[in-house]
Design an enzyme around this catalytic site. Sequence first.
Site, PDB file in Angstrom:
ATOM      1  N   SER A 151      -5.699   6.821  -9.311  1.00 40.20           N
ATOM      2  CA  SER A 151      -6.337   7.901  -9.348  1.00 40.20           C
ATOM      3  C   SER A 151      -6.614   8.613  -8.199  1.00 40.20           C
ATOM      4  O   SER A 151      -6.649   7.803  -7.178  1.00 40.20           O
ATOM      5  CB  SER A 151      -7.754   7.134 -10.127  1.00 40.20           C
ATOM      6  N   TYR A 192     -14.664   1.465  -8.990  1.00 41.91           N
ATOM      7  CA  TYR A 192     -13.455   1.576  -9.597  1.00 41.91           C
ATOM      8  C   TYR A 192     -12.453   2.498  -8.444  1.00 41.91           C
ATOM      9  O   TYR A 192     -11.420   2.152  -8.290  1.00 41.91           O
ATOM     10  CB  TYR A 192     -13.745   2.940 -10.419  1.00 41.91           C
TER      11      TYR A 192
END
Length: 254
Positions: free
Chosen positions: A145, A159
């Site tokens: 990401s 995350y």
Amino acid sequence: MQDLKGKTALVTGASTGIGAAVAAALGAQGCKVVVHYNQSEGPAQAVVAQIVQGGGQAVALRADVRDSAAIKACVAATVQAFGSVDILVNNAGSLVQRAPIAEFTDALFDEVLHVNALSALVFCREVVPLMRQQGRGGSIINVTSVAARNGGGPGAYLYAGSKGFISTATRGLAKELVPDRIRVNAVAPGVIATPFQDRFSTAQMLENFKASIPMGRLGTAEECVGAFLYLASDQLSGYVTGQILEVNGGQYMP
């Protein structure tokens, strides 16, 4: 891409969003596709139906990625269905919960790292011996990401950290598996308009994210697909391993 025709692709977290778009695209290229899901059986079956209606082959398989035994069974069922695993797309993951540092718990850390990092390694652990036995190499595509680069949005540092792990592990695995002709790469999506963002980001957060993107808009799942097809294809990316393709509208330019 003729070299994808007939290959088996296991796409995790493929019931919605980027995973669903990638699974459908691989099916359209002639891959036999396993659409992995955990809770969203209906959407997963819809992806299967889309592939089959286009003349392809696909099945939906359920596994909770927090359960290593379930992952092992999912890979075994993939081989039972299609006889091989040539492409693994480690897309399953979740932000789980945004939490300021004062609200962070050990349990949250364990879940975020398990869902996003450990599960991907377990899928690799189960798939790599099969790719070695097949003797024709393979392609593993992890999903990281833009958060791994910029730390993520508010309360998303766990995350972001888990995706940073994936980015680094991708490079390490690429080195280890080079002798087996198994290429390991990753795709790093930016802020993509998917159910993931609907679940974890407010409208104001999305507006703030949009303001940081030079293209001035969020991306779509379909706009991520090309990076996956490129990395899946030996014809297009046979000399590419250990790389991370950024798909983020210019939000981060390494």
